[in-house]
Write a protein that holds these residues in place. Structure first.
Motif, short mmCIF file in Angstrom:
data_model
loop_
_atom_site.label_atom_id
_atom_site.label_comp_id
_atom_site.label_asym_id
_atom_site.label_seq_id
_atom_site.Cartn_x
_atom_site.Cartn_y
_atom_site.Cartn_z
N ALA A 109 0.82 -1.21 0.00
CA ALA A 109 0.00 0.00 0.00
C ALA A 109 0.86 1.26 0.00
CB ALA A 109 -0.93 0.01 1.21
N GLY A 110 2.13 1.11 0.34
CA GLY A 110 3.04 2.25 0.38
C GLY A 110 3.13 2.84 1.78
N VAL A 111 4.24 3.45 2.07
CA VAL A 111 4.46 4.13 3.35
C VAL A 111 5.12 5.47 3.08
CG1 VAL A 111 4.67 2.01 4.72
CG2 VAL A 111 6.70 3.00 3.71
N ALA A 112 4.91 6.39 3.99
CA ALA A 112 5.57 7.68 3.88
C ALA A 112 7.07 7.50 4.13
CB ALA A 112 4.99 8.65 4.91
N ALA A 113 7.86 8.33 3.49
CA ALA A 113 9.30 8.26 3.70
C ALA A 113 9.62 8.52 5.16
CB ALA A 113 10.00 9.28 2.81
N PRO A 114 10.41 7.65 5.78
CA PRO A 114 10.75 7.86 7.20
C PRO A 114 11.75 8.99 7.38
CG PRO A 114 11.82 5.89 6.36
CD PRO A 114 10.96 6.41 5.25
N GLU A 164 27.76 13.46 9.36
CA GLU A 164 27.28 13.70 8.00
C GLU A 164 26.56 12.49 7.43
OE1 GLU A 164 30.82 15.00 5.90
OE2 GLU A 164 30.41 17.09 6.40
N LEU A 165 26.70 11.32 8.06
CA LEU A 165 25.99 10.14 7.61
C LEU A 165 24.57 10.15 8.17
CD1 LEU A 165 28.70 7.35 7.85
CD2 LEU A 165 27.78 8.44 5.80
N LYS A 166 23.60 9.92 7.32
CA LYS A 166 22.18 9.88 7.68
C LYS A 166 21.70 8.46 7.40
CE LYS A 166 22.69 14.30 8.12
NZ LYS A 166 23.00 14.85 9.41
N LEU A 167 20.94 7.87 8.34
CA LEU A 167 20.56 6.46 8.25
C LEU A 167 19.06 6.24 8.28
CD1 LEU A 167 23.06 6.59 10.80
CD2 LEU A 167 23.38 4.52 9.51
N LEU A 168 18.61 5.27 7.47
CA LEU A 168 17.23 4.78 7.49
C LEU A 168 17.30 3.27 7.49
CD1 LEU A 168 15.57 6.76 4.54
CD2 LEU A 168 15.21 7.16 6.96
N ALA A 169 16.34 2.62 8.16
CA ALA A 169 16.23 1.16 8.12
C ALA A 169 14.87 0.83 7.55
CB ALA A 169 16.38 0.58 9.51
N LEU A 170 14.87 -0.02 6.52
CA LEU A 170 13.63 -0.42 5.85
C LEU A 170 13.47 -1.92 5.97
CD1 LEU A 170 14.28 1.69 2.64
CD2 LEU A 170 12.82 2.30 4.57
N GLY A 171 12.27 -2.35 6.37
CA GLY A 171 11.95 -3.77 6.44
C GLY A 171 11.30 -4.22 5.15
N ILE A 172 11.75 -5.37 4.63
CA ILE A 172 11.19 -5.88 3.38
C ILE A 172 10.45 -7.18 3.62
CG2 ILE A 172 12.83 -4.76 1.87
CD1 ILE A 172 14.39 -7.41 1.79
#
Length: 109
Positions: A14-19, A101-109
């Protein structure tokens, strides 16, 4: 202080907003709940040099600590990294950064 948690955003059909990105903390470092189906998106917001993210491997081989996996992120670039088998990377998985300067996101698949 404890490691800074990187929340996992579960991807759905269904999609999710960008974290929201988590800013790298080179002092306290990071942790993410890893179930073997996590992808990291690491962005270098800096414009001058490459930065390094280090994935800690908790196991031992012949009584010796396993060398952590490092990934260089070029200036002004992003890298998707993963997934991470839990038997090798653990859960929780420890992530170190060399600069804010590093920016992190974790995405579950």
């Amino acid at each position: 202080m404890p490691r800074v948690n990187i929340p996992v955003t579960q991807i759905t059909r269904a999609g999710v907003a960008a974290p929201t990105e988590v800013t790298g903390d080179a002092t306290n470092q990071h942790v993410v709940t890893n179930n073997g189906r996590v992808i990291l998106l690491v962005r270098n917001a800096g414009t001058t040099v490459a930065r390094t993210v280090t994935l800690r491997l908790p196991g031992l081989t012949d009584g010796q600590a396993v060398t952590p996996k490092t990934v260089s992120i070029p200036q002004s670039a992003s890298r998707y990294i993963g997934p991470f088998p839990t038997d090798a990377y653990g859960s929780p998985m420890q992530i170190d950064v060399d600069n804010a300067e590093l920016k992190l996101l974790a995405l579950g698949i």
